[in-house]
Design a protein around this motif. Sequence first.
Motif, PDB file in Angstrom:
ATOM      1  N   HIS A  89       0.865  -1.193   0.000  1.00 50.61           N
ATOM      2  CA  HIS A  89       0.000   0.000   0.000  1.00 50.61           C
ATOM      3  C   HIS A  89       0.891   1.228   0.000  1.00 50.61           C
ATOM      4  O   HIS A  89       1.259   1.768   1.039  1.00 50.61           O
ATOM      5  N   HIS A  91       1.982   4.960  -2.403  1.00 49.23           N
ATOM      6  CA  HIS A  91       1.496   5.902  -3.419  1.00 49.23           C
ATOM      7  C   HIS A  91       2.674   6.408  -4.247  1.00 49.23           C
ATOM      8  O   HIS A  91       2.702   7.554  -4.681  1.00 49.23           O
ATOM      9  N   ALA A 113      -1.443   2.127  -4.504  1.00 47.18           N
ATOM     10  CA  ALA A 113      -2.812   1.729  -4.168  1.00 47.18           C
ATOM     11  C   ALA A 113      -3.801   2.842  -4.492  1.00 47.18           C
ATOM     12  O   ALA A 113      -4.291   3.551  -3.618  1.00 47.18           O
ATOM     13  N   LYS A 178      -8.664  -0.325  -6.394  1.00 45.65           N
ATOM     14  CA  LYS A 178      -8.663   0.213  -5.028  1.00 45.65           C
ATOM     15  C   LYS A 178      -9.995   0.893  -4.754  1.00 45.65           C
ATOM     16  O   LYS A 178     -10.511   1.631  -5.592  1.00 45.65           O
ATOM     17  N   ASP A 295       1.397   3.235   3.184  1.00 47.83           N
ATOM     18  CA  ASP A 295       0.395   4.210   2.736  1.00 47.83           C
ATOM     19  C   ASP A 295       0.915   5.634   2.855  1.00 47.83           C
ATOM     20  O   ASP A 295       0.156   6.565   3.075  1.00 47.83           O
TER      21      ASP A 295
HETATM   22 ZN   LIG Z   1      -3.588   4.893   0.515  1.00 50.39          ZN
END
Ligand SMILES: [Zn+2]
Length: 391
Positions: A89, A91, A113, A178, A295
């Motif tokens: 996860h 970016h 993601a 997603k 994330d």
């Molecule tokens: Zn995310």
Amino acid sequence: MISRRGLAFGAGALMVAGVPAAPRAQAQTYDLIIRGGRVIDPSVGLDAIRDVAIMGTSIVAVEPNIAGPATETIDARGKIVTPGLIDIHSHAANKPEFPAAVVREGITGWIDAGSVGMDDIDRAVAVARGAPGIARVLIHVVRGGALSRANARDLNNIDVAGTQGAIARHRDMVVGVKVQISENNAGGNDLETLRRAQEMVGPFGLPIMVHIGQGHSPMRAVMPLLKRGDIVTHLYAPAPNPIYDEQGRIFPEVMAARRRGVIFDFGNGSNGHYEWATTERAMKTGFWPDTISTDFLSVNPSVVDFPNVLSKFLYLGMPLSQVIACGTVNAARVFPCFSDRGTLNVGAPADVALMELRTGRFDFVDNFKAVRTGTQRLFPAGVVVAGKRVT
Ligand SMILES: [Zn+2]
């Protein structure tokens, strides 16, 4: 019989070429040896001081005291040597400069993601293709992507056929869809958004990754919409609608989802996705993450620090080898593009992370600025991608 014939043929071939066979005992020359580190490779149950030898882009030996010589040597004494970290996860496809930043954290494989949806998918795919490690993309269910204002609260922002077209155009790079079902992302459309995401991936046999927590519908209604191989991220997202009931018992639908092969991912994030109290309460039940991910990067590249995120689970009492598994072999099992990664086994691609495990007092911060102080923390200390030293 077969091997004898093979040997005879081999010797004959060498005689024809006029080159004597090198005796097996003679030292081999390697391209790179990572010497003396504590090799932790949960894919083969290894935790021991070992040398790791690399030829070309592959691991060729993991043994004590490999003789060498080697063109290049990394002194890993006092360090931990693991398979390259895999962040499912991420970016990192959101900005062209991100891939070079995340590799310095030891991340040799990542999944973006849902930074983008169908409107912008070409841009994210191009960034992922140029990444130093192995990178793939989840396309967002909303055509504008995770970072757009147009979200699933208006179902007109979801284009099933258009998104399927985008997946078909990038079949090698888009590995799933997603979905975000928090109140601010989907409102009362959360379950319908999930159904449409499953409709998108159906013909391709791909998974969806669903960002849960603070949603409209209870977790008991969300879980039955997930199939084997789908991924729940932000598994410790706080109320309303976390993964456990008011007494702190994990919902049976959540347990059933895990049993049928739904993956539960941490997804550190930066904005409302995890808080210490919820995490500690859920961890106490024994419902631990399958994978740990960052994330990060949608906000600020300087806070990407996968080893720091992994260290939070040392604080929470997870054994080191299991923490490493959550960031390597477990993550590799989630997506077929990583089927030969997450391991230092002989023959595997030579993606290797080096880390230092320091002891002291380290503050770990959740998304609500609550702090827990731990006594151990992993720090990035080098990375090898496809046999080449990057840092
Ligand atoms: Zn995310």
